[in-house]
Design an enzyme around this catalytic site. Structure first.
Site, PDB file in Angstrom:
ATOM      1  N   ARG A   1      -6.270   1.723  18.040  1.00 45.32           N
ATOM      2  CA  ARG A   1      -5.951   0.287  17.973  1.00 45.32           C
ATOM      3  C   ARG A   1      -5.447  -0.279  19.295  1.00 45.32           C
ATOM      4  O   ARG A   1      -5.489  -1.498  19.481  1.00 45.32           O
ATOM      5  CB  ARG A   1      -4.917   0.026  16.875  1.00 45.32           C
TER       6      ARG A   1
ATOM      7  N   ASP B   1       1.816  -1.211  11.917  1.00 43.84           N
ATOM      8  CA  ASP B   1       0.492  -1.643  11.456  1.00 43.84           C
ATOM      9  C   ASP B   1       0.178  -3.086  11.854  1.00 43.84           C
ATOM     10  O   ASP B   1      -0.953  -3.551  11.680  1.00 43.84           O
ATOM     11  CB  ASP B   1       0.389  -1.499   9.933  1.00 43.84           C
TER      12      ASP B   1
ATOM     13  N   LYS C   1       0.833  -1.207   0.000  1.00 41.20           N
ATOM     14  CA  LYS C   1       0.000   0.000   0.000  1.00 41.20           C
ATOM     15  C   LYS C   1       0.872   1.263   0.000  1.00 41.20           C
ATOM     16  O   LYS C   1       0.619   2.198  -0.756  1.00 41.20           O
ATOM     17  CB  LYS C   1      -0.898  -0.059   1.249  1.00 41.20           C
TER      18      LYS C   1
ATOM     19  N   LYS D   1      -4.376   5.753  14.737  1.00 41.80           N
ATOM     20  CA  LYS D   1      -4.528   5.032  13.470  1.00 41.80           C
ATOM     21  C   LYS D   1      -5.997   5.063  13.030  1.00 41.80           C
ATOM     22  O   LYS D   1      -6.766   5.880  13.505  1.00 41.80           O
ATOM     23  CB  LYS D   1      -3.993   3.606  13.615  1.00 41.80           C
TER      24      LYS D   1
HETATM   25  C1  S3P Z   1       2.383   4.819   6.206  1.00 45.15           C
HETATM   26  C2  S3P Z   1       2.928   5.190   7.405  1.00 45.15           C
HETATM   27  C3  S3P Z   1       2.400   4.741   8.703  1.00 45.15           C
HETATM   28  C4  S3P Z   1       1.488   3.530   8.552  1.00 45.15           C
HETATM   29  C5  S3P Z   1       0.524   3.692   7.420  1.00 45.15           C
HETATM   30  C6  S3P Z   1       1.251   3.903   6.112  1.00 45.15           C
HETATM   31  C7  S3P Z   1       2.985   5.358   4.974  1.00 45.15           C
HETATM   32  O1  S3P Z   1       1.662   5.789   9.286  1.00 45.15           O
HETATM   33  O2  S3P Z   1       0.788   3.298   9.752  1.00 45.15           O
HETATM   34  O3  S3P Z   1      -0.298   2.549   7.316  1.00 45.15           O
HETATM   35  O4  S3P Z   1       2.662   4.847   3.883  1.00 45.15           O
HETATM   36  O5  S3P Z   1       3.777   6.296   5.061  1.00 45.15           O
HETATM   37  P1  S3P Z   1       2.371   6.936  10.171  1.00 45.15           P
HETATM   38  O6  S3P Z   1       3.250   7.718   9.295  1.00 45.15           O
HETATM   39  O7  S3P Z   1       1.254   7.793  10.714  1.00 45.15           O
HETATM   40  O8  S3P Z   1       3.080   6.193  11.267  1.00 45.15           O
END
Ligand code: S3P
Length: 415
Positions: free
Chosen positions: A333, A302, A23, A329
């Site tokens: 969570r 995550d 993702k 989140k």
């Molecule tokens: C992500 C960073 C993370 C993660 C999210 C995806 C990213 O969040 O939890 O699912 O793609 O940069 P945070 O930057 O808020 O920790």
């Protein structure tokens, strides 16, 4: 899948699974592809709703994506090629979409408003707005949360040390830096995921972004984690997850699972588009409790709900420290995981910023409130397969945020 889904224990899982594309890498391929010159050919893009949100927002600003037979061609508009959207940009459930776009929008020649669903509307945005304002951005949040209005301005580069472990904050500043006069540097004492940096380098940064390249997005380790956990927990199982993203900053879950005595291994197969890719194999076996220090959380942020499920099957007390970010989140969570484990008969509690789980649980099944959070839904689907059930998920369909074919792929693997 209907709103209410009841899941129970299942027999061994076997064979191999190719989980959908990562993702984080998917968001960045679309975004940076749109800002580059040329056409980026992307295979293996996640079909999840979050990546679709990024795509929809970019389309609303004139970006174009051509799709045929699993190949998405991102037609680059160049750094200054986006146009003012006709209306507010809908980021859906996706924090990555909103936060990365805040960085890009800061340097445009137009203004735009960003909004999201009820979950995203409760998430903190000042952590992104604050450093962008230091660069000269004009950003208004709604009491710190979405909707967010960004009026593009001339920006100047900054040196910024991350105060929170967030790759999204880091990425927003780096993306704004593409539009800023002078250099932008972000110091990341937490070691958050570095996919923005890698994608920028892949597209030629420093220097003009050129996208006449092909990219196959490797499988999402955060999705592969559910299958690895299911294989370890369900007797007789053995699963291989193929072509998984094995970026060092994303291996925390597999490392922790191994530390618990879990029979999981991974083999690096090579580097593609600056990212390491390889296979992960997981086999059923017993688990020991886990002590996780706060500095390891960014590497598995995550995967914490799933890790807590595994801890409830281990013999003894596990303690996962430094989970403050989990409260910000898609749902809280930390609270949601403790409540769901308790609802199913496990001994679990939030202790400040830590989660304490004592196993092995005396499972009796029950109802899990997912708060529409995809990762809670999938983590507790795994708990159900492993014998915590019958488990009723308040919402199983939310898995589609990151993994639309999750239940289908689980079934194909034997569940
Ligand atoms: C992500 C960073 C993370 C993660 C999210 C995806 C990213 O969040 O939890 O699912 O793609 O940069 P945070 O930057 O808020 O920790």
């Amino acid at each position: 899948m209907s709103a209410k889904t009841v899941l129970g224990a299942r027999g061994p899982l076997s064979g191999s699974v190719q989980v959908p594309g990562d993702k984080s890498v998917g968001h960045r391929a679309l975004l940076l592809g749109a800002l580059a010159e040329g056409t980026l050919s992307v295979r293996g893009l996640s079909g999840g709703q979050d990546v679709a949100s990024t795509r929809r927002c970019l389309e609303a600003m004139g970006a174009s994506f051509q799709e045929s037979a699993g190949l998405v061609s991102v037609v680059g508009r160049g750094l200054r090629g986006l146009k003012a959207p006709a209306g507010p940009l809908d980021c859906g459930n996706s924090g990555t979409t909103m936060r990365l776009l805040m960085g890009v929008l800061s340097g445009q020649a137009f203004a735009a408003e960003l909004f999201g669903d009820s979950s995203l509307s409760g998430r903190p945005m000042e952590r992104v707005a604050a450093p962008l304002r230091l660069m000269g951005a004009d950003i208004a949040t709604t009491a710190g949360k979405p909707p967010v209005t960004v009026r593009g301005r001339a920006l100047k580069g900054i040196r910024y040390k991350l105060p929170v472990p967030s790759a999204q904050v880091k990425s927003a500043v780096l993306l704004a830096g593409l539009y800023a006069e002078g250099e932008t540097q972000v110091e990341d004492p937490f070691g958050t995921r570095d996919h923005t940096e890698r994608m920028l380098a892949f597209l030629g940064h420093p220097g003009p972004l050129r996208s006449d390249k092909a990219l196959t997005v490797p499988g999402d380790p955060s999705s592969a984690a559910f299958f690895a956990a299911a294989a370890v927990l369900v007797p007789g199982s053995r699963l291989t997850l193929t072509r998984v993203l094995l970026n060092e900053g994303r291996l925390g879950f597999f490392t922790a699972l191994k530390e618990m005595g879990g029979r999981v291994s991974w083999e690096r197969g090579g580097v593609h588009a600056r990212e390491t890719v390889g296979d992960v194999t997981a086999v059923h076996g017993p688990l020991k409790p886990l002590r996780l220090a706060a500095d390891r959380v960014p590497g598995l942020v995550d995967e914490v709900p799933l890790l807590a499920v595994l801890c409830a099957f281990a013999d003894g007390e596990s303690r996962l420290e430094g989970l403050a970010e989990l409260r910000h989140k898609e749902s809280d969570r930390l609270a949601g995981t403790a409540a769901a484990l308790t609802a199913l008969g496990a001994e679990a509690r939030a202790d400040g910023e830590a989660l304490v789980v004592r196993g092995p649980a005396r499972w009796h099944g029950g109802r899990v409130e997912t708060f529409g959070d995809h990762r809670l839904a999938m983590a507790f689907a795994v708990a159900a397969l492993a014998g915590a059930g019958p488990v009723e998920l308040s919402d199983a369909a939310c898995a589609a945020v990151s993994y639309p074919s999750f239940f289908k792929d689980l079934t194909a693997a034997g569940a």
